[in-house]
Design an enzyme around this catalytic site. Structure first.
Site, PDB file in Angstrom:
ATOM      1  N   LYS A 177      64.910 -52.342 -73.946  1.00  0.00           N
ATOM      2  CA  LYS A 177      66.224 -52.437 -74.603  1.00  0.00           C
ATOM      3  C   LYS A 177      66.680 -53.894 -74.662  1.00  0.00           C
ATOM      4  O   LYS A 177      66.128 -54.753 -73.975  1.00  0.00           O
ATOM      5  CB  LYS A 177      67.241 -51.552 -73.873  1.00  0.00           C
ATOM      6  CG  LYS A 177      66.784 -50.091 -73.749  1.00  0.00           C
ATOM      7  CD  LYS A 177      66.659 -49.392 -75.104  1.00  0.00           C
ATOM      8  CE  LYS A 177      65.709 -48.220 -75.110  1.00  0.00           C
ATOM      9  NZ  LYS A 177      66.088 -47.061 -74.337  1.00  0.00           N
TER      10      LYS A 177
HETATM   11  C1  PLP Z   1      65.994 -45.675 -74.039  1.00  0.00           C
HETATM   12  C2  PLP Z   1      66.741 -44.551 -74.610  1.00  0.00           C
HETATM   13  C3  PLP Z   1      67.319 -43.551 -73.813  1.00  0.00           C
HETATM   14  C4  PLP Z   1      67.069 -43.408 -72.351  1.00  0.00           C
HETATM   15  O1  PLP Z   1      67.312 -44.534 -71.592  1.00  0.00           O
HETATM   16  P1  PLP Z   1      66.567 -44.699 -70.169  1.00  0.00           P
HETATM   17  O2  PLP Z   1      67.285 -45.865 -69.577  1.00  0.00           O
HETATM   18  O3  PLP Z   1      65.133 -44.961 -70.458  1.00  0.00           O
HETATM   19  O4  PLP Z   1      66.782 -43.455 -69.396  1.00  0.00           O
HETATM   20  C5  PLP Z   1      68.093 -42.580 -74.416  1.00  0.00           C
HETATM   21  N1  PLP Z   1      68.292 -42.577 -75.743  1.00  0.00           N
HETATM   22  C6  PLP Z   1      67.752 -43.510 -76.554  1.00  0.00           C
HETATM   23  C7  PLP Z   1      68.036 -43.468 -78.006  1.00  0.00           C
HETATM   24  C8  PLP Z   1      66.944 -44.516 -76.021  1.00  0.00           C
HETATM   25  O5  PLP Z   1      66.397 -45.419 -76.843  1.00  0.00           O
END
Ligand code: PLP
Length: 379
Positions: A185
Site C-alpha cells: 500500500k
Molecule cells: C490490502 C487490502 C485490504 C486488506 O488489507 P490488509 O492490511 O492486507 O489486511 C482490504 N481491501 C483492499 C481493497 C485492499 O487492497
C-alpha cells in the site's frame, strides 16, 4: 534476456532515518502498543481534520471491527464490489453477515453506483465501497445513497491513502474509513491498518474490540466489558508508519508523475484500455492497471511470462471475486457480474512505486510493445 535489475510491480520505500527509529524502539524495552502507536494515531487524526483514528494490526482487522462496531452480524446484508481484494468480502463473512455484490462500472472500475439501489433489501445494513487503485468512489453520490436508505458506510480505503475527493482528503469525512498499511500500500507499517471514526465513544468501543474487550479502570484494575479480538499494532510497526508519514505527500506526487509518463509514452495502437486519467487529480496512483487488448484476453499468463523474461514484474489485482470457488459454492456463477469479470480477466498491474526512475517507465512501455508483438506473431 535482460541485464537491467528486476523491476517489481511495487516496492516500499523505507528511509534510513525510519530504520534507525525502528532500532530505537527495539532498544527501548517497549515493543508492543505504546507511545509510538499513540503518536501515529495523533498524527493521522491531525491529517484527517481531527477525527479520531485508531490503529490495528491489519486493514482486514479494521474493516471487520468496523462492521462489528456498526452492530452488523447474522441476518444482515452488506453491499460491496466483486472487483476488490477478497478481504473486503471475507470480513462480511467473518461477522456472520452476507456479502451482496454489485457489479463494477467500466470506466472507474469501482462499484457501479447506478446499480446499488436495486441490490438494497430490508436486510441491507451497510455499504463497503472500495477505491480500486486509489481512485475514489464518488463520495457525494455514495453518501447520498447511504443517507437516503439509512445505511452505515465502512469505506474500504485500503488503497486510497493520500487520495482526495473534490479536494478533501479521503478519511477526513464520511462514516467509518478503513486504511491498510500492508507493504504494497502507499503507506506501510510492515503490516497494519487504521480506522477513522466519528466520535470518542466509537473510538473507545473500537479500543475494546481490538484488544480482548479489556478496559482499564481507575487505579489500574482490569475489566472485560465485551468480546474483543487480538488486533493491536506494535510500536515497531507504528515507528515505520511515523517515518512513512514524513514522506507520503512527496511519494504520492511522484506516483502521479510516473503515471503521467505512462500516459505520455503509451502506444494506444496496441489496443489496451488504460485506467481513467483522473483529470480532477483525485487519485493517488496506488496502481497503474491497463486492461489487455481483447484479442489477448485469454493470454495473460503468457503476457506476464514475457514481461518477466524482460525483468519486469506484473501483478493481477484482481480476478473478479465471485468467481473464486468459495463464492461459487455460495451460488455465484460466471455471468453474474460481467463488467467485473471482463476487468478481472484482462487487468495487469505494471510497475509503479515512488523509487522508480522515469527510464523504468520507458523500459516497461518498450517491453509491453515487444511482448504484445511476440504474442500476436505467435498466435
Ligand atoms: C490490502 C487490502 C485490504 C486488506 O488489507 P490488509 O492490511 O492486507 O489486511 C482490504 N481491501 C483492499 C481493497 C485492499 O487492497
Amino acid at each position: 534476456m535482460s541485464a537491467a535489475p528486476f523491476l517489481p510491480f511495487t516496492r516500499p520505500s523505507v528511509d534510513e532515518r525510519t530504520i534507525a527509529e525502528v532500532g530505537d524502539v527495539l532498544r527501548s524495552g517497549w515493543l508492543t502498543t505504546g507511545p509510538k502507536c499513540q503518536a501515529l494515531e495523533a498524527a493521522l487524526s491531525e491529517r484527517f481534520g481531527g477525527r479520531p483514528v485508531r490503529l490495528a494490526n491489519s486493514g482486514t482487522a479494521t474493516l471487520e471491527l468496523g462492521l462489528r462496531l456498526c452492530g452488523i452480524g447474522p441476518g444482515d446484508e452488506v453491499i460491496t464490489t466483486p472487483m476488490s481484494w477478497v478481504a473486503t468480502a471475507n470480513v462480511v463473512l467473518a461477522v456472520g453477515a452476507k456479502p451482496v455484490f454489485v457489479d463494477a462500472e467500466p470506466v472507474t472500475r469501482n462499484i457501479d453506483l447506478d446499480r446499488i439501489e436495486q441490490a438494497i433489501t430490508p436486510r441491507t445494513r451497510a455499504l463497503i465501497p472500495v477505491d480500486l487503485a486509489g481512485l475514489p468512489v464518488d463520495r457525494d453520490r455514495l453518501d447520498a445513497l447511504a443517507t437516503k436508505h439509512r445505511l452505515r458506510v465502512v469505506e474500504d480505503a485500503a488503497q486510497s491513502f493520500g487520495a482526495q475527493w473534490n479536494g478533501r482528503a479521503i478519511g477526513s469525512f464520511g462514516d467509518l474509513v478503513s486504511f491498510s498499511f500492508h507493504p504494497n500500500k502507499n503507506l506501510t507499517t510492515g503490516e497494519g491498518g487504521c480506522l477513522v471514526l466519528n466520535n470518542a465513544e466509537e473510538a473507545r468501543r473500537f479500543e475494546l474490540l481490538r484488544l480482548q474487550g479489556v478496559a482499564r479502570l481507575a487505579g489500574g484494575e482490569l475489566e472485560v466489558e465485551a468480546w474483543g479480538a487480538k488486533a493491536n499494532m506494535t510500536d515497531i510497526a507504528a515507528a515505520i508508519g511515523l517515518g512513512q508519514l514524513r514522506t507520503i505527500d512527496e511519494a504520492t506526487a511522484r506516483r502521479g508523475e510516473l503515471a503521467r509518463r505512462y500516459f505520455e509514452l503509451w502506444d494506444d495502437a496496441l489496443g489496451f484500455d488504460l485506467p481513467p486519467q483522473d483529470l480532477e487529480n483525485n487519485g493517488n496512483w496506488h496502481m497503474f492497471q491497463p486492461l489487455l487488448p481483447r484479442d489477448l484476453a485469454g493470454r495473460r499468463a503468457d503476457f506476464m511470462e514475457g514481461m518477466k523474461a524482460r525483468g519486469i514484474g506484473v501483478g493481477v489485482h484482481y480476478p473478479a471475486m465471485h468467481l473464486f470457488s468459495m463464492f461459487r459454492a455460495m451460488g455465484h456463477a460466471p455471468g453474474d457480474f460481467p463488467v467485473a469479470e471482463d476487468i478481472g480477466r484482462r487487468t495487469v498491474t505494471l510497475p509503479l512505486f515512488p523509487a522508480m526512475d522515469d527510464v523504468d517507465v520507458d523500459r516497461v512501455c518498450g517491453a509491453v510493445a515487444e511482448v504484445v508483438a511476440e504474442l500476436r506473431g505467435a498466435k
